[in-house]
Design an enzyme around this catalytic site. Structure first.
Site, short mmCIF file in Angstrom:
data_model
loop_
_atom_site.label_atom_id
_atom_site.label_comp_id
_atom_site.label_asym_id
_atom_site.label_seq_id
_atom_site.Cartn_x
_atom_site.Cartn_y
_atom_site.Cartn_z
CB CYS A 72 27.94 5.66 3.82
SG CYS A 72 28.35 3.93 3.52
CG HIS A 125 24.65 7.41 6.77
ND1 HIS A 125 25.49 6.46 6.24
CD2 HIS A 125 24.58 7.14 8.09
CE1 HIS A 125 25.94 5.68 7.19
NE2 HIS A 125 25.40 6.06 8.33
#
Length: 477
Positions: A72, A125
């Site tokens: 991610c 994120h």
């Protein structure tokens, strides 16, 4: 012709001119940890995703789309900033802002050009499940947005029937948090959960801004199917009994030709997941995907109802893929196909539906949307404008795609035919080479075969050149 008729014609032509001059909106929808192989529009005949399929039938579905980092943090930092991870050095779960200074990130570029920009939930994120439980901003970049909204949810603590599948061979471990394989068949409706709240807020924002003077850039971030696999019961039921789920073929000696650094961080063995738990993991994942799909449907329905669908670019993708037992690997990080590839659907007003088999990457989204909306495309961006592929699905923009796994110190160069993977820049961590035409499931590593040494050397030279090129940028100016 009467004066009234003439006036009506003038007003009609004027409205057409204004509609033609109105800038395109952008609706960017991103899921988390979604492999394309879990979508029915990508060929899965068990997992049902009618809403994502609907979008695919209206837009261009890309069959060879890749992230630029396989987990991610660095993936999102890359496509949002417009730079490869090895250009900025952002390999973790942080914002790229310190590295890029005052250069405009993707949504910021639209804000600077008069767009209303909003984020709902995870775009930069955010930790899942922890950051979603707390409802914080994570590594978000506030300069990018006019408004931003978080969607806290109970995650693994959701009331319902839960089981921890990972590291729980005797079944005594309770449901736990963290980056752990957990399935929760949850009580309650959609809006108990983060993604239900995200869909509701996105619908509200579309309704508010559809007829506004400013065009909108709306980024909608769903966290499913990221672990924990939490979904209201109705989405999980179609995938039960879990014992009926099929697992990928298990090939004896499959790991024998994979370098040690290429064995994924989560495997059936180190997660201590027996066959029952593996099958439940697949079923739980599909349930989470079905929940995601329903939320995507709500957002698409709202866009249609708003009257702005014909003036809005819609993008659906994921930050990276996900292993569901292929090679006995699970989750992301790996540079093998299931983890490295992403679903990508782009619907552009006025363009016919299509399927494009040419290579593309998430880094291309920034320059492509800027070009489609008539904005300047900054020369510093390291992705490419794939408008030619949207105009003609047989067109090609890339000879190869670079994807990286910082956790494995790994690099993937993907061409139409080959997948070349190298661990460590000097190759001392090992090399993999797969002929994707003859071996699409990547069972036979050809890197050690003398017949393919010239191919390996060619890719190693390409990697050196590619890394040198991307490190030659404006970030030191």
């Amino acid at each position: 012709m009467t004066r009234t008729t003439a006036l009506l014609i003038v007003l009609f032509l004027s409205s057409l001119s204004q509609a033609a001059d109105k800038p395109l909106n952008v609706l960017f929808i991103i899921s988390d940890d979604l492999t394309p192989t879990a979508l029915s529009c990508y060929g899965n005949d068990v997992s049902k995703t009618p809403n994502i399929d609907r979008l695919a039938a209206q837009g261009t579905r890309f069959t060879h789309a890749y992230c630029n980092a396989t987990y991610c943090g660095p993936s999102r930092a890359s496509f949002l900033s417009g730079y490869y991870p090895h250009a900025t050095g952002v390999m973790g779960y942080v914002s790229p802002r310190p590295q890029i200074g005052d250069r405009a990130m993707w949504p910021q570029h639209f804000r600077n050009n008069g767009y209303y920009t909003a984020r709902v939930s995870k775009i930069f994120h955010m930790g899942v499940p922890g950051g979603i439980e707390s409802g914080g901003d994570g590594a978000d970049d506030p300069i990018c947005w006019v408004e931003r909204f978080n969607s806290p949810g109970p995650e693994w603590k959701a009331p319902g029937d839960g089981e921890t599948l990972e590291g729980n061979p005797d079944g005594k471990k309770p449901v736990v948090g963290g980056n752990t394989f957990v399935v929760v068949e949850a009580d309650g409706d959609d809006e108990v959960h983060s993604d239900g709240k995200t869909a509701a807020k996105a619908v509200e924002l579309i309704e508010q801004h559809a007829k506004a003077d400013k065009p909108f850039f709306l980024a909608v971030g769903f966290v499913r199917p990221h672990v924990p696999f939490v979904a209201p019961r109705k989405y999980v039921e179609p995938y039960k009994p879990y014992a009926n789920r099929e697992l990928p073929e298990k090939v004896p000696g499959d790991w024998d030709d994979i370098p040690r650094m290429g064995i994924n961080y989560k495997t059936s063995k180190n997660m201590k997941m027996d066959i029952r738990r593996q099958k439940k993991a697949v079923g739980g994942y599909y349930g989470a995907v079905a929940f995601l799909d329903a939320q995507v449907g709500k957002v698409l329905d709202a866009l249609e109802a708003s009257g702005e669908a014909d003036n809005t670019i819609v993008i659906f993708t994921s930050d990276h893929g996900f292993h569901l037992g292929q090679h006995d690997f699970w989750a992301k990080v790996s540079l093998h196909e299931e983890s490295a590839s992403v679903p990508l659907i782009i619907k552009v007003p006025g363009q016919k539906p299509a399927v494009c088999d040419s290579l593309t990457q998430l880094l291309d989204l920034y320059p492509t949307t800027a070009a489609l909306c008539g904005l300047e495309v900054p020369e510093r961006l390291q992705g490419k404008d794939i408008t030619p592929m949207l105009n003609d699905p047989k067109a090609s923009v890339h000879d190869e795609i670079l994807n990286v796994s910082p956790m494995q110190k790994g690099f993937l160069l993907r061409t139409d035919r080959w997948a070349f993977i190298q661990y460590k820049e000097d190759g001392t961590g090992g090399v993999e080479l797969f002929d994707m035409e003859k071996d699409p499931k990547q069972y036979t590593n050809l890197a050690g075969d003398p017949k393919y040494q010239d191919v390996v050397k060619e890719f190693q030279a390409k990697l050196v050149t590619k890394l040198a090129d991307l490190r030659t940028n404006d970030l030191d100016d």
